[in-house]
Design an enzyme around this catalytic site. Structure first.
Site, mmCIF file in Angstrom:
data_model
loop_
_atom_site.group_PDB
_atom_site.id
_atom_site.type_symbol
_atom_site.label_atom_id
_atom_site.label_comp_id
_atom_site.label_asym_id
_atom_site.label_seq_id
_atom_site.Cartn_x
_atom_site.Cartn_y
_atom_site.Cartn_z
ATOM 1 N N CYS A 108 0.815 -1.216 0.000
ATOM 2 C CA CYS A 108 0.000 0.000 0.000
ATOM 3 C C CYS A 108 0.859 1.282 0.000
ATOM 4 O O CYS A 108 1.421 1.656 -1.010
ATOM 5 C CB CYS A 108 -0.980 -0.018 1.166
ATOM 6 S SG CYS A 108 -2.333 1.173 0.986
ATOM 7 N N HIS A 207 -4.091 -6.027 1.876
ATOM 8 C CA HIS A 207 -3.890 -5.892 3.314
ATOM 9 C C HIS A 207 -4.212 -7.219 3.980
ATOM 10 O O HIS A 207 -4.621 -8.170 3.343
ATOM 11 C CB HIS A 207 -4.817 -4.803 3.882
ATOM 12 C CG HIS A 207 -4.541 -3.442 3.351
ATOM 13 N ND1 HIS A 207 -3.275 -2.901 3.330
ATOM 14 C CD2 HIS A 207 -5.354 -2.504 2.815
ATOM 15 C CE1 HIS A 207 -3.335 -1.687 2.810
ATOM 16 N NE2 HIS A 207 -4.579 -1.414 2.483
#
Length: 262
Positions: A108, A207
């Site tokens: 990310c 994630h």
């Protein structure tokens, strides 16, 4: 000054020694990134390698020959702004590390900051390392959030995970996606790509953490690090040691994604 965050007990009992740089691990450590660290440690030890994880943060030096593996986790806009002013110090060595084909995983915010820039939710342009040519814009009031499934044709592997991001990333140059989206958002709304693969550098919006759900990627990172440092190392095949890691948890997640698709 760098400091050790986690390490293998009794490292002298292991055949190999692997040093891992956790970039800005005290600031960019969101969405279960410590789970990625723990799985890397677990797999390394099963393959006979003791690991030492060093937090490399603001004001710390990074030298490509000091580390065998790099991990860079996710963060919020605030943390990305904080580290942006520090990136100039490590960028040249980080580029040398990547071009030497040493293994790196970025999640990310770390994935975004490897590139040219990131435009945050307020429209502010935050400069990245510039080490790789991808760049990140913003979806504005929208987000890509939910389950995601992708497939990597080169490795013939399917990845399952969860994404939660408003940044939209566009690859450039010689960069390839880590996978093509089967279900979910991915890098952006335009090209069905997710993540980044360049040499032995990987980036992703997964994630959760990604490695506990996709242990073959963790295995590839550790195997690469060991063989680069110890070319004659004997590495067990994934299925002989880690097939159990893909058992019920992965099956449950696959059913969850398949339910969304039906």
């Amino acid at each position: 000054m760098t400091y050790t965050s986690i390490q293998t007990l009794n490292p002298e009992k292991y055949t190999y020694q692997i040093r891992v740089a956790h970039l800005y691990g005290d600031l960019m450590n969101t969405y279960g990134d410590n789970g990625n660290i723990l799985l890397l440690k677990y797999i390394a030890e099963k393959l006979g390698a003791a690991t030492t994880f060093k937090i490399v943060s603001l004001g710390d030096n990074f030298k490509k020959n000091d580390y065998d593996l790099v991990f860079w986790g996710g963060g919020q806009d605030f943390e990305q702004e904080v580290i942006a002013e520090d990136l100039y110090r490590i960028s040249s060595e980080l580029k040398a590390y990547i071009e030497a084909e040493k293994p790196l995983l970025s999640i990310c915010g770390g994935y975004q900051m490897l590139g040219e820039y990131y435009i945050n939710a307020s429209g502010k342009k935050i400069l990245g390392t510039g080490v790789l040519p991808h760049y990140t814009k913003n979806l504005g009031n929208n987000r890509f959030i939910g389950d995601i499934e992708t497939h990597n044709e080169e490795f013939n592997e399917t990845y399952y995970g969860f994404e939660n991001h408003s940044g939209i990333t566009y690859l450039a140059g010689e960069e390839k996606p880590l996978g093509l989206v089967i279900y979910g958002g991915g890098n952006n709304p335009d090209d069905h790509s997710e993540g980044l693969h360049y040499k032995n550098t990987y980036g992703t919006y997964f994630h959760g953490p990604i490695l506990s759900r996709n242990p073959r990627l963790a295995y590839r990172l550790i195997k690469t690090a060991i063989l680069q440092k110890y070319p004659n190392a004997e590495i067990s095949e994934f299925n002989s040691l880690f097939k159990n890691l893909e058992s019920e948890q992965i099956k449950d997640y696959k059913r969850k994604v398949e339910k969304h698709e039906s």
